[in-house]
Enzyme design. Structure first.
Site, short mmCIF file in Angstrom:
data_model
loop_
_atom_site.label_atom_id
_atom_site.label_comp_id
_atom_site.label_asym_id
_atom_site.label_seq_id
_atom_site.Cartn_x
_atom_site.Cartn_y
_atom_site.Cartn_z
N PHE A 51 0.84 -1.20 0.00
CA PHE A 51 0.00 0.00 0.00
C PHE A 51 0.87 1.25 0.00
CE2 PHE A 51 -2.24 -3.47 2.01
CZ PHE A 51 -3.48 -3.44 1.38
N GLU A 52 0.33 2.32 -0.54
CA GLU A 52 1.11 3.55 -0.66
C GLU A 52 1.50 4.15 0.69
OE1 GLU A 52 -1.34 7.17 -1.83
OE2 GLU A 52 -2.72 5.55 -2.24
N THR A 53 0.84 3.71 1.76
CA THR A 53 1.17 4.23 3.08
C THR A 53 2.48 3.66 3.61
OG1 THR A 53 -0.34 2.50 3.84
CG2 THR A 53 -1.16 4.76 3.88
N ASN B 105 0.31 12.14 -3.94
CA ASN B 105 0.89 11.79 -2.63
C ASN B 105 2.42 11.76 -2.66
OD1 ASN B 105 -1.13 11.65 -0.73
ND2 ASN B 105 -1.62 9.51 -1.14
#
Lengths: 256, 319
Positions: A51-53, B105
């Site tokens: 995930f991008e997190t 982002n």
């Protein structure tokens, strides 16, 4: 177990079938994540979901409802940061092997996506969430696939805003603007699976689900599709439906 | 005077945040939003703010709904399954009361990294060919008059190292006046320990002029120094430490409590209506003395139901 199935189940299973053991899958939440989790829990146990997190290869004992959910942290190989996740998408070792799954409110014939505004950018009719990491994934990773609800208002000739670059204006245009690799392979929709002609990079119908006819799919698409090579996609098997309903989303958090 | 950093959220906000400040909020969607600090900004009605975010959700949506945000640089305004677009954010953009500049982002994370490094920009391929580069939310004139806005949004340039033409986009450094974080543990000296994903908190803190931190647990510095390799930020970067258990509610704090799905779902529907949103602000924020009263209002019984399993880091869903 019911042998009948919903559009949502069909497209999730069509996604899962196309994920292999070697894939490093970048995912948001919702149906694409169910597809990836289903692949991992059935035929592709070694695929890596991240995930991008910054969460890489988590246990996913429960379905996360956003990519910031603590459920993406538990049992992971690494809990890093946003920068870590985006670095994995583009360094020479992992970047080309990343399969990104994206979606949007609008898609055009070259697989470019809009998730920012409907209407004029300065005075939008509807404000949408924005890129998040979608533009980055679309720009950076080796391969992308796109999840879409197949509706005429979503499949448009001209996007209101291009959030995430697909094949831009067709063959050659990604490298013209300087994108180093990537581009969309497939669009998995509620009606079928589409791919991109290798000589033009324009979208065409690759397969249709048993309940959808190629002519009807053209009707639901706001631009001209080549449907002449479409094959019928196999219906979900009982095993696939069982895996999806009983193992992946038993609480029906995503599948309603 | 190591204890000089220990203060209440009211003191911390009035000391470091003022009208027209540029601020950035830590956390990501449903996790570790600095809710206690944002409540305090709303209580003190500090407005005309310039907010810089990657993925904002609950804390940002309250600030926008309270009418306190003038400029927003952002990548994502949503809350996963709880709000496909944050409600007050969506309304404010649609009615023209909030001006937005869209980034991705990665671009926002790089902007904070550049700010943290003290360099003016960093390059990437992310965004080439997209409208994120070609469409601007803030005019050149605004950019030249508002000090906290970069003069250009993004610039496409070529790789100076390469004789074969190669394009890259350069992103401007982001240096907020104040970064607000909620973390698991901190000490009075200003040592910080984040558990689970750090998101972009570290870069956001390093890029800022000042950093205010709320924490679930206030622990002795000696204890954090004993295993300093687990610490996330040194005391040098932290200006204020406030002890606020449940300081991220209704978002989650990994290993401590889960997000409050019922609260977030209620919020999604009440935020659609101006009157019920105002009533929410009054009941949960402006009629209260402090965030401690908010915690009492939510109630220990309800909060208890959100407690995270120490093994999983979240609260197991009931079957």
């Amino acid at each position: 177990m019911r042998a009948d199935f919903t559009e949502m189940e069909m497209m999730t299973i069509a996604c899962a079938r196309r994920i292999g053991n070697e894939d490093i899958v970048f995912c948001g939440t919702g149906l694409p994540l169910l597809g990836a989790m289903m692949a991992k829990k059935t035929h592709a146990p070694n695929c890596v979901i991240f995930f991008e997190t910054g969460a890489l290869d988590p246990a996913l004992d429960e379905i996360p409802l956003t990519v910031g959910d603590s459920r993406v942290m538990h049992g992971a190989s690494q809990n890093g940061s946003l920068l870590d996740a985006f670095f994995y998408m583009q360094n020479s070792r992992t970047g080309p092997n990343v399969l990104g799954i994206l979606s949007g409110a609008q898609i055009d014939p070259y697989g470019n996506l809009n998730s920012t505004v409907i209407g004029d950018y300065d005075k939008p009719d509807a404000r949408l969430p924005g890129s998040g990491g979608a533009c980055d994934v679309a720009s950076l990773v080796g391969r992308t696939r796109i999840f879409m609800k197949h509706e005429k208002r979503r499949f448009v000739e001209q996007l209101d805003y291009m959030t995430s670059p697909g094949w831009l204006r067709g063959i050659g245009s990604r490298s013209e603007v300087g994108l180093p690799r990537g581009g969309p392979e497939l669009v998995i929709t509620t009606l079928g699976v589409l791919d991109f002609d290798e000589s033009t990079r324009r979208m065409r119908l690759s397969s249709h689900y048993s309940y959808a006819e190629p002519d009807g799919i053209q009707e639901s698409t706001g631009f001209k599709l080549d449907t002449s090579h479409s094959k019928e996609e196999e219906n979900p098997t009982l095993e696939e439906l069982e895996a999806l309903r009983e193992v992946v989303d038993p609480l029906r958090l995503i599948l309603k | 005077m190591v204890t000089a950093k220990l203060m209440t959220s009211s003191e911390a906000i009035s000391k470091f945040v003022c009208a027209s400040s540029s601020i950035s909020l830590g956390g990501f969607t449903v996790n570790r939003n600095p809710m206690a600090l944002v409540h305090e900004i709303i209580r003190q009605e500090i407005g005309n703010l310039h907010v810089m975010m990657h993925s904002g959700s609950q804390a940002l949506d309250l600030l926008i709904g309270a009418g306190l945000v003038r400029f927003l640089e952002i990548a994502y305004g949503a809350n996963g399954r709880f709000a496909s677009t944050c409600i007050r954010f969506r309304k404010a953009v649609q009615d023209g009361s909030l001006q937005v500049e869209d980034y991705s982002n990665f671009q926002m994370s790089l902007r904070f990294l550049a700010g943290a490094m003290g360099v003016p920009y960093l390059p990437t391929y992310a965004g080439l060919g997209s409208d994120i580069i070609s469409k601007w939310g803030f005019s050149k004139k605004q950019r030249s008059t508002v000090e906290s806005l970069p003069n250009e949004k993004l610039i496409v340039t070529s790789n100076p190292f390469n004789s074969i033409p190669e394009q890259l986009v350069i992103v401007p450094a982001a240096n907020p006046d104040v970064t607000l974080l909620h973390v698991q543990q901190a000490s009075a000296e200003g040592l910080i320990r984040i558990e689970g994903l750090a998101f972009a908190d570290i870069e956001q803190a390093r890029a800022a002029e000042h950093v205010i931190v709320t924490c679930e647990e206030l622990v002795p510095s000696d204890q954090l120094r004993k295993e300093s390799w687990h610490n996330s930020l040194p005391h040098l970067l932290v200006d204020a430490v406030v002890h606020h258990p449940y300081g991220a509610h209704p978002t989650a704090c990994f290993l401590y409590y889960d997000y409050d799905a019922a609260h977030l779902n209620d919020y999604r529907s009440l935020a659609e209506d101006d009157e019920s949103f105002e009533a929410y602000l009054t009941r949960h924020i402006t009629s209260l003395e402090s965030f401690h009263d908010y915690v009492k209002l939510i109630g220990t019984k309800h909060l208890g139901s959100l407690l995270a399993s120490k093994e999983l880091g979240y609260a197991r869903r009931e079957h």
